[in-house]
Design a protein around this motif. Structure first.
Motif, short mmCIF file in Angstrom:
data_model
loop_
_atom_site.label_atom_id
_atom_site.label_comp_id
_atom_site.label_asym_id
_atom_site.label_seq_id
_atom_site.Cartn_x
_atom_site.Cartn_y
_atom_site.Cartn_z
N ARG A 288 0.85 -1.36 -0.10
CA ARG A 288 0.06 0.11 0.00
C ARG A 288 0.83 1.13 0.00
O ARG A 288 0.39 2.46 0.46
CB ARG A 288 -0.70 0.04 1.11
N PRO B 217 2.54 4.11 -2.34
CA PRO B 217 2.25 4.61 -3.74
C PRO B 217 3.48 4.29 -4.80
O PRO B 217 4.50 4.24 -4.30
CB PRO B 217 2.46 6.26 -3.41
N ARG B 218 2.97 3.99 -5.92
CA ARG B 218 3.90 3.37 -6.68
C ARG B 218 5.07 4.56 -7.15
O ARG B 218 6.02 3.93 -7.41
CB ARG B 218 3.20 3.03 -8.03
N GLU C 171 0.76 -0.53 -4.66
CA GLU C 171 -0.70 -0.06 -4.72
C GLU C 171 -1.74 -1.18 -5.25
O GLU C 171 -2.39 -1.13 -6.03
CB GLU C 171 -0.88 0.92 -5.85
N TRP D 17 -1.25 3.30 3.85
CA TRP D 17 -2.25 3.70 2.95
C TRP D 17 -2.87 4.94 3.56
O TRP D 17 -2.66 6.02 2.79
CB TRP D 17 -3.53 2.87 3.13
N ASN E 168 -1.88 11.03 -5.54
CA ASN E 168 -2.71 9.78 -5.25
C ASN E 168 -4.03 10.17 -5.70
O ASN E 168 -4.95 9.39 -5.47
CB ASN E 168 -2.48 9.53 -3.96
N SER F 121 -5.92 7.72 -8.06
CA SER F 121 -5.48 6.37 -7.90
C SER F 121 -6.80 5.90 -7.15
O SER F 121 -7.16 6.37 -6.21
CB SER F 121 -4.49 5.94 -7.15
N VAL G 180 -6.90 3.53 -5.26
CA VAL G 180 -6.69 2.87 -3.86
C VAL G 180 -6.92 3.57 -2.72
O VAL G 180 -7.39 3.45 -1.65
CB VAL G 180 -5.09 2.49 -3.93
N TRP G 181 -6.95 5.03 -3.12
CA TRP G 181 -7.27 5.96 -1.94
C TRP G 181 -8.63 6.53 -2.28
O TRP G 181 -8.90 7.76 -1.59
CB TRP G 181 -6.36 7.09 -2.03
#
Length: 394
Positions: free
Chosen positions: A54, A56-57, A63, A95, A223, A226, A228-229
């Motif tokens: 988790r 960030p890339r 991610e 995260w 982010n 993304s 993911v967030w």
């Protein structure tokens, strides 16, 4: 300097986690005795990239989606509950760090394999000062504090002309005092100590409103796009941590079958426990409960991933369902462990037989405030009956 990383596939990450199981099991007893993860365990998880799921890339992280988190945590849980717990718990504040301003992230993730521990539970107060706030407080149950470089803390800002405001902040773990008070009957190796802040200055760049995590509505530009967030913090936490319980149930299964050959049932005519109908009934029931636990774990993960990918609004019932899935996964895992333990005979109570530790660990999991099966089921039923939630963590 940021470096975008190509993430391994889910299958590759699960294989890496599975490959660590023998090492994790090797150190499990030492870890419980010393109330923290073994350095070799931490190094192996780091080398496998499993702390970065988790991150960030653009900082070298992966991610990954929550279904991958469940699968990886399940494998780690087969090795040891505390190891899976710490790894999963570190994913959550890592995260959260991704919701902070990019200036803070640049500092947090400047170190390769940066790890962030933390809690959403408010444990202190903050007073505004030039450029930031001064924090005093203490936070309990900080899993992984021994192995993290940063901690996410929750405090209330006190201003003379405004209502108290809950915020989250990122602080270096070295700026906190660690109180070694983790003497417990379960999840002992998590090292979930208390941390203390005394007149600690935190710059504004390392602060976000708690509402920014709960909604979520992060302050990060990097982010912002993304998926993911896009998940509310409480639901991200549930989906991130739910796999550990499944893994612990599978650890009990593995331990039971390892000890089964040649075992008899004392004071009966059964020379082979494997031939007794009572064994068949308990094993069959336990295996079905593990499958049911997996269903709920992946149901939560898939709901989170679908919502994140589409950006669709969450209904209250969907939010409560994720919490309920987490509770039921843990309930069913605990029931499966208890069945295997009850069929393991009197010798299973010796400290060198892993199943006794597994029993204590899964019981500790089930007592966590955000996981407790009864609390989460009540919340789901309450929403289904048309009432509002009785918690902010939804």
């Amino acid at each position: 300097m940021s470096t975008t990383t190509e993430a391994p596939t889910r299958e590759e990450l699960v294989q890496r986690a599975a490959g660590l199981v023998p090492l994790i099991r090797k150190h499990a007893a030492w870890q419980e005795e010393n109330r923290r993860l073994h350095d070799e365990t931490v190094a192996a998880i780091e080398e496998a990239g499993l702390f970065r799921l988790r991150t960030p890339r653009r900082y070298g992280g992966y991610e990954v989606d929550t279904r991958t988190l469940v699968a990886v945590a399940t494998e780690l849980g087969r090795g040891d509950a505390s190891t899976a717990w710490v790894t999963s718990v570190l994913w959550i504040p890592t995260w959260l760090a991704g919701l902070f301003p990019d200036e803070a992230q640049d500092e947090v993730f400047a170190v390769p394999h940066a790890r962030v521990c933390g809690t959403n539970s408010v444990g202190g107060t903050a007073v505004p000062t030039d450029g930031g706030v001064v924090v005093n407080g203490n936070w309990h149950f900080i899993s992984g504090a021994h192995h993290a470089q940063w901690q996410e803390i929750a405090v209330v800002v006190l201003r003379p002309d405004a209502e108290p405001e809950p915020i989250m902040a990122l602080v270096p773990i070295g700026s906190l005092e660690i109180v070694d008070d983790w003497y417990t009957t379960g999840l002992t190796a998590t090292g979930s100590v208390t941390t203390v802040a005394r007149d600690l200055f935190v710059p504004n760049s390392h602060i976000i409103p708690m509402s920014a995590a709960m909604i979520p509505q992060g302050l990060s530009q990097g982010n912002a796009d993304s998926p993911v967030w896009r998940t509310p913090a409480a639901l991200n936490a549930a989906a991130s941590g739910v796999g550990a319980a499944v893994g612990v149930a599978k650890a009990a299964r593995d331990e039971f079958f390892d000890r089964l050959p040649g075992r008899k049932i004392t004071y009966t005519e059964y020379e082979n426990q494997s031939e007794a109908p009572v064994t068949h009934l308990k094993v069959g029931t336990a295996l079905m409960k593990i499958e049911q636990a997996e269903f709920h774990a992946y149901h939560a993960a898939d709901l989170v991933d679908t919502k994140a990918a589409t950006g669709a609004e969450w209904t209250l019932e969907e939010r409560a369902r994720v919490r309920a899935d987490h509770g039921w996964t843990t309930r069913l895992a605990k029931e499966a462990v208890d069945l295997f333990a009850s069929a393991s005979g009197g010798t299973s109570i010796y400290r060198d037989v892993p199943i006794q530790r597994i029993v204590r660990d899964v019981n500790a999991m089930s007592l966590h405030g955000l996981i407790n099966p009864d609390t989460n089921t009540e919340l789901y039923g309450r929403i289904a009956c048309g009432l509002g939630p009785n918690t902010l963590f939804i």
